[in-house]
Design a protein around this motif. Structure first.
Motif, mmCIF file in Angstrom:
data_model
loop_
_atom_site.group_PDB
_atom_site.id
_atom_site.type_symbol
_atom_site.label_atom_id
_atom_site.label_comp_id
_atom_site.label_asym_id
_atom_site.label_seq_id
_atom_site.Cartn_x
_atom_site.Cartn_y
_atom_site.Cartn_z
ATOM 1 N N ASN A 1 0.992 -1.235 0.007
ATOM 2 C CA ASN A 1 -0.048 -0.058 -0.041
ATOM 3 C C ASN A 1 0.761 1.294 0.047
ATOM 4 N N LYS A 2 1.837 1.457 -0.942
ATOM 5 C CA LYS A 2 2.598 2.492 -1.090
ATOM 6 C C LYS A 2 1.933 3.776 -1.691
ATOM 7 N N ASP A 3 0.975 4.229 -1.243
ATOM 8 C CA ASP A 3 0.178 5.335 -1.486
ATOM 9 C C ASP A 3 0.896 6.535 -0.994
ATOM 10 N N ARG A 4 1.129 7.634 -1.714
ATOM 11 C CA ARG A 4 2.134 8.778 -0.943
ATOM 12 C C ARG A 4 1.223 9.925 -0.872
ATOM 13 N N LYS A 5 -0.065 9.848 -0.889
ATOM 14 C CA LYS A 5 -0.815 10.757 -0.600
ATOM 15 C C LYS A 5 -0.803 11.218 0.950
ATOM 16 N N LYS A 6 -1.145 12.475 1.253
ATOM 17 C CA LYS A 6 -1.194 12.820 2.572
ATOM 18 C C LYS A 6 -2.365 11.974 3.364
ATOM 19 N N LEU A 7 -3.469 11.766 2.840
ATOM 20 C CA LEU A 7 -4.501 11.000 3.165
ATOM 21 C C LEU A 7 -4.645 9.728 2.451
ATOM 22 N N PRO A 8 -3.519 8.632 2.709
ATOM 23 C CA PRO A 8 -3.293 7.442 2.225
ATOM 24 C C PRO A 8 -4.791 6.608 1.797
ATOM 25 N N GLY A 9 -4.989 6.104 0.502
ATOM 26 C CA GLY A 9 -6.100 5.355 0.095
ATOM 27 C C GLY A 9 -5.616 3.898 0.390
ATOM 28 N N GLN A 10 -6.205 3.066 -0.165
ATOM 29 C CA GLN A 10 -6.007 1.644 -0.141
ATOM 30 C C GLN A 10 -5.888 1.132 -1.424
ATOM 31 N N TYR A 11 -4.746 0.441 -1.617
ATOM 32 C CA TYR A 11 -4.458 -0.291 -2.970
ATOM 33 C C TYR A 11 -4.915 -1.668 -2.755
ATOM 34 N N THR A 12 -5.365 -2.458 -3.904
ATOM 35 C CA THR A 12 -5.699 -3.703 -3.660
ATOM 36 C C THR A 12 -5.400 -4.433 -5.274
ATOM 37 N N LEU A 13 -4.677 -5.623 -5.136
ATOM 38 C CA LEU A 13 -4.418 -6.273 -6.210
ATOM 39 C C LEU A 13 -5.776 -7.222 -6.514
ATOM 40 N N LEU A 14 -6.320 -7.058 -7.764
ATOM 41 C CA LEU A 14 -7.372 -7.739 -8.095
ATOM 42 C C LEU A 14 -7.214 -8.896 -8.984
ATOM 43 N N SER A 15 -6.299 -8.903 -9.784
ATOM 44 C CA SER A 15 -5.834 -10.164 -10.426
ATOM 45 C C SER A 15 -4.399 -9.643 -11.058
ATOM 46 N N THR A 16 -3.729 -10.802 -11.426
ATOM 47 C CA THR A 16 -2.490 -10.813 -12.021
ATOM 48 C C THR A 16 -2.257 -12.095 -13.044
ATOM 49 N N GLN A 17 -1.419 -11.897 -13.938
ATOM 50 C CA GLN A 17 -0.827 -12.575 -14.973
ATOM 51 C C GLN A 17 0.475 -12.431 -15.110
ATOM 52 N N GLN A 18 1.326 -13.556 -14.571
ATOM 53 C CA GLN A 18 2.922 -13.266 -14.766
ATOM 54 C C GLN A 18 3.548 -12.595 -15.996
ATOM 55 N N GLY A 19 4.109 -11.814 -16.095
ATOM 56 C CA GLY A 19 4.637 -11.150 -17.421
ATOM 57 C C GLY A 19 3.514 -10.673 -18.141
ATOM 58 N N ILE A 20 2.316 -10.569 -17.981
ATOM 59 C CA ILE A 20 1.127 -10.003 -18.887
ATOM 60 C C ILE A 20 0.639 -8.905 -18.405
ATOM 61 N N CYS A 21 -0.050 -9.074 -17.301
ATOM 62 C CA CYS A 21 -0.928 -7.861 -16.601
ATOM 63 C C CYS A 21 -0.956 -7.832 -15.022
ATOM 64 N N SER A 22 -1.433 -6.636 -14.647
ATOM 65 C CA SER A 22 -1.758 -6.752 -13.261
ATOM 66 C C SER A 22 -3.128 -5.650 -13.175
ATOM 67 N N LYS A 23 -3.937 -6.092 -12.451
ATOM 68 C CA LYS A 23 -5.454 -5.301 -12.271
ATOM 69 C C LYS A 23 -5.613 -4.999 -10.661
ATOM 70 N N GLY A 24 -5.692 -3.751 -10.361
ATOM 71 C CA GLY A 24 -6.177 -3.305 -9.168
ATOM 72 C C GLY A 24 -7.210 -2.139 -9.053
ATOM 73 N N SER A 25 -7.209 -1.925 -7.856
ATOM 74 C CA SER A 25 -8.148 -0.684 -7.293
ATOM 75 C C SER A 25 -7.415 0.274 -6.268
ATOM 76 N N ARG A 26 -7.802 1.204 -6.256
ATOM 77 C CA ARG A 26 -7.439 2.228 -5.172
ATOM 78 C C ARG A 26 -8.616 2.998 -4.667
ATOM 79 N N ALA A 27 -8.947 2.685 -3.419
ATOM 80 C CA ALA A 27 -9.904 3.487 -2.826
ATOM 81 C C ALA A 27 -9.292 4.774 -1.996
ATOM 82 N N THR A 28 -10.158 5.682 -2.017
ATOM 83 C CA THR A 28 -9.635 6.937 -1.280
ATOM 84 C C THR A 28 -9.668 6.581 0.054
#
Length: 139
Positions: free
Chosen positions: A16-43
């Motif tokens: 959760n390396k969010d650099r905002k002063k009010l950090p949100g929440q990163y979540t990894l939703l899915s991943t395929q090695q060497g192809i893609c990453s899908k995620g979300s960030r909630a404020t």
């Protein structure tokens, strides 16, 4: 090579390396090695207005010579005209490096240029391009 870039981006999501002063929440939703990453960030729950959740994705393509071409997109899940670079920062905070004031966790990522599609230019009403790095640590 695509794998180190993907490893760094997904580790920042996990930590959760969010650099905002009010950090949100990163979540990894899915991943395929060497192809893609899908995620979300909630404020942050303290963010006003909010809270909001944005969805993002990264596509990785290994190129000759060991380089990696990364294509990414972040999209607000509510109607948003002027987002003060929020969608840009959702992604930038996951690949920026020490020269940008960011902490690398496993791999220092280097990038030549970040190119932006026409959807990042919101015209005069939003002061044009919403790709301002200084917004990535704001409230």
């Amino acid at each position: 090579q695509a794998v180190p870039g993907q490893e760094e981006i997904e580790l920042r999501i996990e930590k959760n390396k969010d650099r905002k002063k009010l950090p949100g929440q990163y979540t990894l939703l899915s991943t395929q090695q060497g192809i893609c990453s899908k995620g979300s960030r909630a404020t942050s729950p303290q963010a006003v207005p909010g809270p909001y959740t944005d969805l993002f994705g990264f596509l990785y393509v290994s190129e000759p010579g060991g380089d990696c071409l990364v294509t990414s997109c972040s999209e607000s899940q509510v109607e948003s005209l002027c987002d003060f670079s929020t969608n840009f920062c959702n992604m930038f905070n996951l690949f920026c490096n020490e020269m940008d004031g960011c902490e690398s966790l496993k791999h220092t990522l280097h990038y030549d240029a970040a190119l932006f599609g026409k959807n990042c230019n919101h015209g005069k009403q939003c002061d044009g391009w919403e790709t301002n790095k200084t917004q990535c640590t704001r409230r």
